[in-house]
Design a protein around this motif. Structure first.
Motif, short mmCIF file in Angstrom:
data_model
loop_
_atom_site.label_atom_id
_atom_site.label_comp_id
_atom_site.label_asym_id
_atom_site.label_seq_id
_atom_site.Cartn_x
_atom_site.Cartn_y
_atom_site.Cartn_z
N ASN A 1 0.73 -1.36 0.04
CA ASN A 1 0.04 -0.24 -0.03
C ASN A 1 1.00 1.32 -0.11
N GLY B 1 -5.16 -3.48 -8.09
CA GLY B 1 -4.64 -2.12 -8.15
C GLY B 1 -3.55 -1.73 -8.94
N ASN C 1 -4.53 2.96 -4.52
CA ASN C 1 -5.12 1.97 -5.04
C ASN C 1 -4.03 0.69 -5.08
#
Length: 241
Positions: A151, A212, A218
């Motif tokens: 992330n 993503g 994303n």
């Protein structure tokens, strides 16, 4: 010639009696004359006991020092180990396995079905085990991946303070055999049979993982996981090369 004195006769007689008495005592000692558990190693002359002094079958393996007894004959080979396994990465690729697993479809990345994968199946991974799984157990577990920032928060030690802020470590996962009437149907073409299983990795809150684009907004949150097949695999057939 001077005769021996009376005292000499007495001395000789006492010596004879004493000698014969000792011989009689030694010859007459039996098991009943010895208190149980009273004879010790120091009472027996070294190397004086012979094979005939030991009753056949009286000694056991524990009575011998390690390595004294000869090895027995080679025993029969035991049964083959039970269990097959595979490690699947976040790209739905099998990166290690015991053998025989193939990906039918995985996330929205791998599709070996020859047809579009239904939307409801793109968050799962479908594996062909190449054996009938009706008599097997299926065990799955998430494998951490702390060198892959999923992330883009630069936190790779599992200590991010937000909910689902550590996708490299966290998540939940379930699995089952396909083709269980009234219970489970596997959507991808060619997967709904007894040789396939489906694995559904999720985020910790139950939401589906996504591919993503690798950005913080994303992220790629797909899971890396192990799958283990337990039980009888005698019906396993290796896939064609």
């Amino acid at each position: 010639m001077k005769l021996p004195s009376p005292s000499m006769f007495v001395s000789v007689a006492a010596l004879v009696v004493a000698a014969s008495g000792t011989s009689y005592a030694v010859a007459s000692i039996g098991s009943a004359d010895i208190r149980n558990n009273s004879i010790r190693s120091l009472d027996v002359k070294n190397e004086s006991l012979l094979s005939r002094d030991v009753r056949d079958g009286a000694l056991r393996a524990r009575d011998f020092a390690p390595g004294q007894l000869p090895k027995g004959a080679q025993g029969d080979m035991g049964p083959a180990g039970i269990g097959r396994w595979a490690l699947v990465d976040r790209e739905a690729g099998i990166v290690a396995q015991s053998g025989g697993f193939e990906v039918r479809s995985g996330y929205d990345i791998v599709n070996n079905t020859g047809a579009p994968v239904p939307g409801g199946a793109v968050g799962n991974v479908y594996l062909d085990a190449n054996e009938d799984l009706s008599d097997n157990g299926i065990v799955v577990s998430i494998a951490l991946q702390n060198k892959l920032d999923q992330n883009n928060d630069t936190v790779l030690n599992g200590r991010a303070g937000l909910a689902d802020g550590n996708p490299e470590f966290s998540g939940e996962i379930t699995a089952t055999k396909c083709n269980i009437p009234s219970v489970v149907a596997c959507a991808p073409v060619g997967a709904d049979n007894d040789e396939h299983l489906v694995v559904s990795p999720r985020m910790s809150d139950g939401t589906v993982t996504v591919t993503g684009d690798g950005t913080a907004a994303n992220p790629n949150t797909h899971k890396r996981f192990y799958v283990v097949i337990t039980g009888d695999s005698s019906d396993y057939v290796a896939p064609a090369a």
